[in-house]
Design an enzyme around this catalytic site. Sequence first.
Site, PDB file in Angstrom:
ATOM      1  N   LYS A  44     -26.284  35.809 -22.308  1.00 11.92           N
ATOM      2  CA  LYS A  44     -26.794  36.235 -23.624  1.00 11.92           C
ATOM      3  C   LYS A  44     -27.821  35.233 -24.126  1.00 11.92           C
ATOM      4  O   LYS A  44     -28.873  35.611 -24.651  1.00 11.92           O
ATOM      5  CB  LYS A  44     -25.641  36.378 -24.627  1.00 11.92           C
ATOM      6  CG  LYS A  44     -24.801  37.622 -24.356  1.00 11.92           C
ATOM      7  CD  LYS A  44     -23.494  37.645 -25.132  1.00 11.92           C
ATOM      8  CE  LYS A  44     -22.633  38.794 -24.612  1.00 11.92           C
ATOM      9  NZ  LYS A  44     -21.277  38.814 -25.157  1.00 11.92           N
ATOM     10  N   GLN A  88     -17.254  35.892 -29.220  1.00  9.47           N
ATOM     11  CA  GLN A  88     -16.952  36.289 -27.838  1.00  9.47           C
ATOM     12  C   GLN A  88     -15.454  36.541 -27.672  1.00  9.47           C
ATOM     13  O   GLN A  88     -14.632  35.700 -28.031  1.00  9.47           O
ATOM     14  CB  GLN A  88     -17.433  35.177 -26.890  1.00  9.47           C
ATOM     15  CG  GLN A  88     -17.358  35.534 -25.427  1.00  9.47           C
ATOM     16  CD  GLN A  88     -18.330  36.639 -25.020  1.00  9.47           C
ATOM     17  OE1 GLN A  88     -19.467  36.683 -25.459  1.00  9.47           O
ATOM     18  NE2 GLN A  88     -17.867  37.540 -24.186  1.00  9.47           N
ATOM     19  N   ASP A 111     -22.178  43.136 -32.375  1.00  7.53           N
ATOM     20  CA  ASP A 111     -21.355  43.847 -31.394  1.00  7.53           C
ATOM     21  C   ASP A 111     -20.922  45.224 -31.892  1.00  7.53           C
ATOM     22  O   ASP A 111     -20.442  46.043 -31.115  1.00  7.53           O
ATOM     23  CB  ASP A 111     -20.094  43.017 -31.091  1.00  7.53           C
ATOM     24  CG  ASP A 111     -20.186  42.296 -29.760  1.00  7.53           C
ATOM     25  OD1 ASP A 111     -21.085  42.633 -28.968  1.00  7.53           O
ATOM     26  OD2 ASP A 111     -19.354  41.397 -29.519  1.00  7.53           O
TER      27      ASP A 111
END
Length: 276
Positions: A44, A88, A111
Amino acid sequence: DGKKVAEAVKKDLKKRISKLGFKPGLAVVLVGDNPASELYVKLKEKTSKELGFHFELHRLDKDTDELALLNLIDKLNQDKKIHGMLVQLPLPKQIDEKLIIDAIRPDKDADGLSPMNMGNLLSGNNKVIPATPKGVIKLIESTGIKIEGKRAVVVGRSNIVGKPVSVLLQQKNATVTMCHSKTEPLEEHTKQADILVVAAGKPRLITADMVKKGAVVIDVGINKVMGKSIGDVDFDDVKKVAGYITPVPGGVGPMTIAMLLENVLQCIWLQGKLKT
Ligand code: NAD
């Protein structure tokens, strides 16, 4: 070819970013030292920087408590340089994942997993769509087949993949069946699928005898087997019957990162900082 489709998305993103007049900011919070998470975060970071993002990685110790993590999220929620963020997953056991995701401002939730964004998706008022499901739909559309009217089968019902993929396919007028670990027998459903999306986390769960001839097969699974990443679909076997099939690696993975970064631009738009 997820890499090829992702490259096209990234090219378009680069153009949009150059017109912003400021650097889009993405913050990633990593708790602990899970090796798979480390790798995903590194990818990322690499892609963010390539595209001209301001990227921040916030590392917290594996013993971090909820309060410390909530404080960091609160800071990032207010930070003007940060337009999108993600925590995460998975998180260590002492931390309630739902509580943490719920603390992220919905218009900074890159997300798309916060209850507000998931609820909006369910009611057809899409705001930030979870990255992997969004990538899955883009890959299906890249084949040129029409989703409307097709029979779609989704194997897996997680909040991150299975559920949102099913909702998105329904929004596109597919007739959707959701399968999960208690579905018996699985092949009875998968064999009916014109579009088969597999996100079970079970290596080579899907074999050729479970797939309809000509089906579009999207393999979301990433499983480490003897040091190698393999999918939930037996690629070499299923490619003999499928019309289209995504490889692992090089299928859904690259799309997830491209869609995550596209989501940061969506966040900027939701924050009223983007005109088109
Ligand atoms: P999860 O463990 O949260 O959910 C798995 C789902 O599969 C569950 O709903 C379970 O009921 C179902 N399942 C398990 N065994 C099954 C079986 N034998 N038959 C039918 N259904 C079964 O996993 P997840 O977070 O949804 O991830 C699924 C897979 O996708 C994992 O391998 C994960 O690493 C991968 N993944 C990849 C990306 C990417 O970017 N490519 C992103 C997210 C997840």
